[in-house]
Design an enzyme around this catalytic site. Structure first.
Site, PDB file in Angstrom:
ATOM      1  N   LEU A 253       0.850  -1.197   0.000  1.00  0.00           N
ATOM      2  CA  LEU A 253       0.000   0.000   0.000  1.00  0.00           C
ATOM      3  C   LEU A 253       0.883   1.243   0.000  1.00  0.00           C
ATOM      4  CD1 LEU A 253      -2.969  -0.732   2.439  1.00  0.00           C
ATOM      5  CD2 LEU A 253      -3.000  -0.584  -0.056  1.00  0.00           C
ATOM      6  N   ALA A 255       2.211   4.191  -1.900  1.00  0.00           N
ATOM      7  CA  ALA A 255       1.964   4.928  -3.152  1.00  0.00           C
ATOM      8  C   ALA A 255       3.292   5.349  -3.774  1.00  0.00           C
ATOM      9  CB  ALA A 255       1.101   6.146  -2.863  1.00  0.00           C
ATOM     10  N   GLY A 256       3.331   5.386  -5.081  1.00  0.00           N
ATOM     11  CA  GLY A 256       4.581   5.730  -5.755  1.00  0.00           C
ATOM     12  C   GLY A 256       4.348   6.076  -7.211  1.00  0.00           C
ATOM     13  N   GLY A 260       6.713  -1.403 -11.568  1.00  0.00           N
ATOM     14  CA  GLY A 260       7.495  -1.825 -12.734  1.00  0.00           C
ATOM     15  C   GLY A 260       8.030  -3.216 -12.471  1.00  0.00           C
ATOM     16  N   CYS A 263       7.838  -8.700 -13.469  1.00  0.00           N
ATOM     17  CA  CYS A 263       6.660  -9.556 -13.263  1.00  0.00           C
ATOM     18  C   CYS A 263       5.328  -8.845 -13.390  1.00  0.00           C
ATOM     19  CB  CYS A 263       6.734 -10.216 -11.890  1.00  0.00           C
ATOM     20  SG  CYS A 263       7.983 -11.485 -11.807  1.00  0.00           S
ATOM     21  N   ARG A 331      13.851  -3.273 -16.019  1.00  0.00           N
ATOM     22  CA  ARG A 331      12.682  -3.632 -16.822  1.00  0.00           C
ATOM     23  C   ARG A 331      11.434  -2.884 -16.345  1.00  0.00           C
ATOM     24  NH1 ARG A 331      13.363 -10.054 -16.915  1.00  0.00           N
ATOM     25  NH2 ARG A 331      14.545  -9.578 -15.023  1.00  0.00           N
TER      26      ARG A 331
HETATM   27  C1  UDX Z   1       6.926  -9.330  -7.658  1.00  0.00           C
HETATM   28  C2  UDX Z   1       6.159 -10.159  -6.600  1.00  0.00           C
HETATM   29  O1  UDX Z   1       6.209  -9.483  -5.331  1.00  0.00           O
HETATM   30  C3  UDX Z   1       6.713 -11.549  -6.497  1.00  0.00           C
HETATM   31  O2  UDX Z   1       5.946 -12.324  -5.578  1.00  0.00           O
HETATM   32  C4  UDX Z   1       6.644 -12.169  -7.898  1.00  0.00           C
HETATM   33  O3  UDX Z   1       7.060 -13.482  -7.908  1.00  0.00           O
HETATM   34  C5  UDX Z   1       7.450 -11.338  -8.880  1.00  0.00           C
HETATM   35  O4  UDX Z   1       6.922 -10.018  -8.888  1.00  0.00           O
HETATM   36  P1  UDX Z   1       9.203  -7.951  -7.771  1.00  0.00           P
HETATM   37  O5  UDX Z   1       8.762  -7.548  -9.136  1.00  0.00           O
HETATM   38  O6  UDX Z   1      10.601  -8.406  -7.571  1.00  0.00           O
HETATM   39  O7  UDX Z   1       8.252  -9.123  -7.196  1.00  0.00           O
HETATM   40  O8  UDX Z   1       9.036  -6.686  -6.802  1.00  0.00           O
HETATM   41  P2  UDX Z   1       7.982  -6.113  -5.768  1.00  0.00           P
HETATM   42  O9  UDX Z   1       8.681  -5.834  -4.502  1.00  0.00           O
HETATM   43  O10 UDX Z   1       6.760  -6.922  -5.689  1.00  0.00           O
HETATM   44  O11 UDX Z   1       7.660  -4.689  -6.447  1.00  0.00           O
HETATM   45  C6  UDX Z   1       7.091  -4.581  -7.748  1.00  0.00           C
HETATM   46  C7  UDX Z   1       6.827  -3.148  -8.110  1.00  0.00           C
HETATM   47  O12 UDX Z   1       5.777  -2.608  -7.316  1.00  0.00           O
HETATM   48  C8  UDX Z   1       8.019  -2.205  -7.900  1.00  0.00           C
HETATM   49  O13 UDX Z   1       8.078  -1.299  -8.975  1.00  0.00           O
HETATM   50  C9  UDX Z   1       7.702  -1.491  -6.611  1.00  0.00           C
HETATM   51  O14 UDX Z   1       8.292  -0.227  -6.510  1.00  0.00           O
HETATM   52  C10 UDX Z   1       6.178  -1.395  -6.707  1.00  0.00           C
HETATM   53  N1  UDX Z   1       5.529  -1.267  -5.401  1.00  0.00           N
HETATM   54  C11 UDX Z   1       5.540  -2.324  -4.520  1.00  0.00           C
HETATM   55  C12 UDX Z   1       4.873  -0.088  -5.060  1.00  0.00           C
HETATM   56  O15 UDX Z   1       4.852   0.876  -5.848  1.00  0.00           O
HETATM   57  N2  UDX Z   1       4.231  -0.018  -3.866  1.00  0.00           N
HETATM   58  C13 UDX Z   1       4.215  -1.043  -2.965  1.00  0.00           C
HETATM   59  O16 UDX Z   1       3.595  -0.894  -1.904  1.00  0.00           O
HETATM   60  C14 UDX Z   1       4.896  -2.236  -3.309  1.00  0.00           C
END
Ligand code: UDX
Length: 436
Positions: A253, A255-256, A260, A263, A331
């Protein structure tokens, strides 16, 4: 257990090293000879904290090795994991399964005794059926069970996630398959990780549904952040206020600038396609994809706004390029559309990232790369925090104020408290915080 891991990308390498660390005998296979040669020399092709030491320890203990030869390790293995890439297919967003199918055919030709073939790559629902069909077609006498065992690893925390998972999903209804995979994961039962056995298609869908749900959670809070700005609320407190409700939970939760990575963008798009193919519509996930894409593009306008909507001949210092901290992965990083947008509006961009500048140069060749946060900020008209690396959380703010041309900070990760910066004389813009 003897395991062959096909593919030494992110998932394959982390999973292979962790399985070896459990005590299994693991051979990681990849077609890329240069990559295998580097791994044999102890060089790790990806940036993941702790992975180099984990690989070194297990290679030394002779539980882990690397090769380009698929046939030998597959013939010996009780379980073969397919962990090759499933990129978005150019043009339509479908997952490209050509590497998975090619691996399945090659594996089929080398299988000797009973073997469990496990897809770890994120694959559309029904891919396991096709893998099974291909193996049967290539080698009709092969005694195999095809199972799905999706991974839920986060980059930067992958080893911890592997060793302390919230759950392990094993998708096969075959008892022999369940036994082999249950034995492989048994070391984790000490950590009380629940092992969940499902049908194969259910396991395949769990992976996409989990990622789509998390992407939805992020996108939801991002939209509420936009509303917070308009109505004079603080998104940090709104997120905490809703997250403390156990039914919602505080995680994901934050915000940003939009999600990206390797996945969420790929998997949400692929899930929409899977639904279309099956005549079901996932309107929420469709909206998440669109809202997130638009959000990333909107961030350049947000920065421009902080500078009076005129970026001509302005110098913008960007801190953080990777899609999140503790990785060099670029990516689908929000920094890419941001920087492209800033340049389109006439700005000069300088950037610093602790790990991803080599990767970034490929995507963004025409900006200036700096050695640290301060050389990046020197003489800049605004400082933009894009990735929340720990080293950006305690910057010497008075020093920044002295060296910047204008004391303007745009904090796309809400790392700083607005009051703190405003007291020092900065003009501060965060995400989802009303502007005084
Ligand atoms: C994600 C899943 O968490 C993982 O379970 C799956 O197998 C692969 O994809 P990952 O892409 O490594 O992992 O990163 P993650 O920490 O989940 O963050 C993904 C994106 O969401 C990032 O750009 C991060 O900055 C963004 N994010 C994450 C937010 O903007 N707010 C958040 O509260 C959490």
């Amino acid at each position: 257990m003897r395991i062959a891991m096909i593919g030494t990308g992110y998932v394959g390498l982390v999973s292979g090293a962790c399985f070896a660390d459990f005590g299994h005998q693991v051979t990681c296979v990849d077609k890329d000879a240069a990559k295998i040669a580097a791994l044999c020399r102890g060089e790790i092709p990806i940036f993941e904290p702790g992975l180099d030491a984990l690989v070194a320890t297990n290679v030394k203990a002779s539980r882990l090795d690397f090769t380009t030869d698929l046939a030998g390790p597959v013939a010996e293995a009780e379980a073969v994991f397919i962990a090759v890439g499933t990129p978005s297919r150019r043009g339509d967003g479908h997952a490209d399964l050509s590497y998975v199918y090619a691996a399945a055919r090659e594996i089929a030709a080398s299988i000797r005794d009973f073997t469990v073939v496990v897809t770890k790559s994120t694959v559309p629902v029904g891919t396991g059926d096709e893998v099974e069909r291909l193996i049967g077609e290539t080698n009709p006498s092969a005694d195999v069970v095809v199972a799905s065992n999706p991974e839920f690893l986060r980059e930067g925390a992958a080893i911890r996630d592997f060793k302390f998972p919230d759950r392990i999903v094993i998708g096969t209804s075959d008892e022999r398959g369940r036994k082999v995979l249950g034995d492989i994961y048994r070391p984790l039962s000490l950590n009380q990780a629940p092992l969940m056995f499902t049908e194969r298609r259910t396991a395949e869908l769990i992976k996409y549904a989990a990622n789509a749900f998390l992407a939805t959670k992020i996108t939801f809070i991002n939209e509420i952040a936009d509303l917070s700005e308009k109505v004079g609320a603080d998104i940090q407190e709104v997120a905490r206020g809703i997250g403390l409700d156990n039914r919602i939970g505080t995680k994901f939760l934050h915000a940003g600038p939009g999600y990206g990575g390797s996945c969420f963008p790929k998997d949400t798009r692929a899930l929409v396609k899977i639904a279309e193919d099956h005549d079901a519509q996932l309107r929420i996930v469709e909206s998440v994809v669109t809202v997130n894409d638009n959000r990333k593009r909107a961030m350049a306008r947000k920065v421009a706004h902080a500078l009076g909507d005129n970026l001509r001949n302005k110098t913008i210092a960007v801190l953080g390029l990777a899609f999140k901290p503790d990785t060099d992965d670029m990516r689908e990083a929000p920094s890419i559309p941001l920087i492209t947008g800033l340049r389109d509006m006439g700005a000069k961009v300088r950037a610093f990232d602790p790990a991803s500048m080599k990767e970034a140069r490929r995507e963004l060749p025409d900006i200036d790369y700096c050695d640290d946060a301060y050389s990046c900020a020197e003489g800049a008209d605004a400082l933009v925090i894009v990735t929340e690396w720990v080293q950006f959380r305690a910057l010497d703010l008075p020093r920044l104020k002295r060296i910047m041309k204008q004391p303007i900070v745009v904090d796309l990760r809400n790392v700083y408290r607005p009051a703190e910066l405003e007291e020092l004389g900065f003009a501060y813009t965060g995400i989802g915080r009303s502007q005084a």
